[in-house]
Design a protein around this motif. Structure first.
Motif, PDB file in Angstrom:
ATOM      1  N   GLU A  51      -2.524  -9.756  49.336  1.00 50.89           N
ATOM      2  CA  GLU A  51      -2.369 -10.925  48.455  1.00 50.89           C
ATOM      3  C   GLU A  51      -3.200 -10.794  47.186  1.00 50.89           C
ATOM      4  O   GLU A  51      -2.741 -11.147  46.099  1.00 50.89           O
ATOM      5  CB  GLU A  51      -2.768 -12.194  49.217  1.00 50.89           C
ATOM      6  CG  GLU A  51      -1.887 -12.512  50.406  1.00 50.89           C
ATOM      7  CD  GLU A  51      -0.980 -13.690  50.148  1.00 50.89           C
ATOM      8  OE1 GLU A  51      -1.036 -14.251  49.050  1.00 50.89           O
ATOM      9  OE2 GLU A  51      -0.209 -14.030  51.049  1.00 50.89           O
ATOM     10  N   ARG A  55      -1.579 -10.833  43.484  1.00 49.04           N
ATOM     11  CA  ARG A  55      -1.981 -11.887  42.535  1.00 49.04           C
ATOM     12  C   ARG A  55      -2.521 -11.286  41.235  1.00 49.04           C
ATOM     13  O   ARG A  55      -2.150 -11.709  40.141  1.00 49.04           O
ATOM     14  CB  ARG A  55      -3.053 -12.782  43.162  1.00 49.04           C
ATOM     15  CG  ARG A  55      -2.526 -13.841  44.116  1.00 49.04           C
ATOM     16  CD  ARG A  55      -3.680 -14.665  44.658  1.00 49.04           C
ATOM     17  NE  ARG A  55      -3.243 -15.696  45.559  1.00 49.04           N
ATOM     18  CZ  ARG A  55      -2.854 -16.921  45.182  1.00 49.04           C
ATOM     19  NH1 ARG A  55      -2.871 -17.232  43.896  1.00 49.04           N
ATOM     20  NH2 ARG A  55      -2.472 -17.813  46.058  1.00 49.04           N
ATOM     21  N   ARG A  59      -0.563 -11.614  37.740  1.00 46.62           N
ATOM     22  CA  ARG A  59      -1.203 -12.400  36.689  1.00 46.62           C
ATOM     23  C   ARG A  59      -1.403 -11.578  35.421  1.00 46.62           C
ATOM     24  O   ARG A  59      -1.197 -12.063  34.303  1.00 46.62           O
ATOM     25  CB  ARG A  59      -2.548 -12.896  37.196  1.00 46.62           C
ATOM     26  CG  ARG A  59      -3.293 -13.861  36.288  1.00 46.62           C
ATOM     27  CD  ARG A  59      -2.594 -15.201  36.256  1.00 46.62           C
ATOM     28  NE  ARG A  59      -1.753 -15.335  35.071  1.00 46.62           N
ATOM     29  CZ  ARG A  59      -0.851 -16.278  34.948  1.00 46.62           C
ATOM     30  NH1 ARG A  59      -0.622 -17.135  35.919  1.00 46.62           N
ATOM     31  NH2 ARG A  59      -0.142 -16.369  33.844  1.00 46.62           N
ATOM     32  N   TYR A  87       2.925 -18.680  44.642  1.00 48.56           N
ATOM     33  CA  TYR A  87       3.140 -17.798  43.500  1.00 48.56           C
ATOM     34  C   TYR A  87       4.124 -16.672  43.777  1.00 48.56           C
ATOM     35  O   TYR A  87       4.527 -15.957  42.857  1.00 48.56           O
ATOM     36  CB  TYR A  87       1.796 -17.189  43.070  1.00 48.56           C
ATOM     37  CG  TYR A  87       1.317 -16.079  43.975  1.00 48.56           C
ATOM     38  CD1 TYR A  87       1.522 -14.745  43.640  1.00 48.56           C
ATOM     39  CD2 TYR A  87       0.693 -16.366  45.191  1.00 48.56           C
ATOM     40  CE1 TYR A  87       1.106 -13.724  44.482  1.00 48.56           C
ATOM     41  CE2 TYR A  87       0.267 -15.360  46.027  1.00 48.56           C
ATOM     42  CZ  TYR A  87       0.474 -14.038  45.674  1.00 48.56           C
ATOM     43  OH  TYR A  87       0.067 -13.040  46.514  1.00 48.56           O
TER      44      TYR A  87
END
Length: 253
Positions: A51, A55, A59, A87
């Motif tokens: 994760e 992420r 991002r 997300y």
């Protein structure tokens, strides 16, 4: 094979581009800032979903293009399962192809992934096809850059040449540089305030005193203008130019 088939589908069908990631794992990252729902796609073969890694990379890519959007994670690992989080949404491939088509509106993706007997040959064929496609796209971009004429920049340059000719004619007629400049439309505060000749705030931007002044400004205009016309639409570029000239002359006023 599934990963290469998906790469070929997204790149040739929806104009996604591959993104190279430092310390990249067993995955492929794709970017299309124009896609409304999923600007970033990850094709992975990982059993365990990291994760933090997802992420951070997701991002970073979004920040680089100034976009927001959910991550579409397509997992080709046979033990992967579907999930939907804040997300990221993951779909197992090829089990959930119909779900991907309906959820993300990727038409024809059900036929994009299929089993083959000779995997190495299929992968090699797909990579050759992708290389040929990217070469064709690069040729189109280069051709468009060569053919495209900087029309707004040329128009501004023509107005500057006309303004220069007007200045020279007025200077010759009045036999005085200052009078000739004012007569041809240069900025003169008394005329703006007393005579309400506000148009001088614009016309003064197209006037030049001598040929050296004109050539230097035309050279800079062309250098910057060619770049600006690639970044902005013609009306936007013209508006930026006129607004900048107005603001600069308002400071002088």
């Amino acid at each position: 094979v599934y990963a290469y088939q998906l790469l070929h589908y997204f790149i040739t069908r929806y104009q996604y581009q591959m993104v190279r990631i430092q310390n990249q794992k067993k995955d492929f990252w794709l970017l299309n800032p124009a896609h409304a729902q999923y600007p970033v796609i990850c094709i992975s073969d990982e059993t365990y979903v990291d994760e933090m890694y997802l992420r951070n990379v997701h991002r970073a890519i979004l920040d680089a293009v100034g976009r927001e959007g959910k991550l579409l994670l397509l997992n080709t690992n046979s033990s992967s399962t579907a999930f939907d989080r804040e997300y990221v949404v993951q779909y197992p491939v090829p089990d959930a192809m119909k779900d991907i088509a309906s959820a993300a509106n990727f038409s024809g993706i059900e036929q994009a992934v299929f089993d083959v007997e000779d995997r190495q040959s299929e992968c090699a064929s797909l990579m050759r096809s992708l290389e040929e496609y990217e070469a064709q796209q690069l040729k189109k971009v280069r051709r468009n850059m060569r053919i495209r004429t900087p029309k707004v920049t040329a128009g501004i340059g023509i107005l500057c040449i006309i303004g220069f000719a007007a200045v020279q004619a007025c200077v010759m007629y009045f036999d005085d540089l200052a009078t000739g400049l004012i007569a041809s439309g240069a900025y003169y505060k008394m005329s703006v305030v007393a005579m309400k000749e506000y148009w001088r705030i614009f016309t003064t931007g197209f006037l030049h005193v001598d040929i050296f002044h004109l050539l230097m400004n035309l050279s800079v205009l062309y250098s910057i203008g060619v770049l600006c016309e690639k970044l902005y639409k013609p009306l936007h570029y013209a508006a930026i130019f006129l607004l900048s000239m107005w603001i600069g002359n308002m400071f002088a006023f």
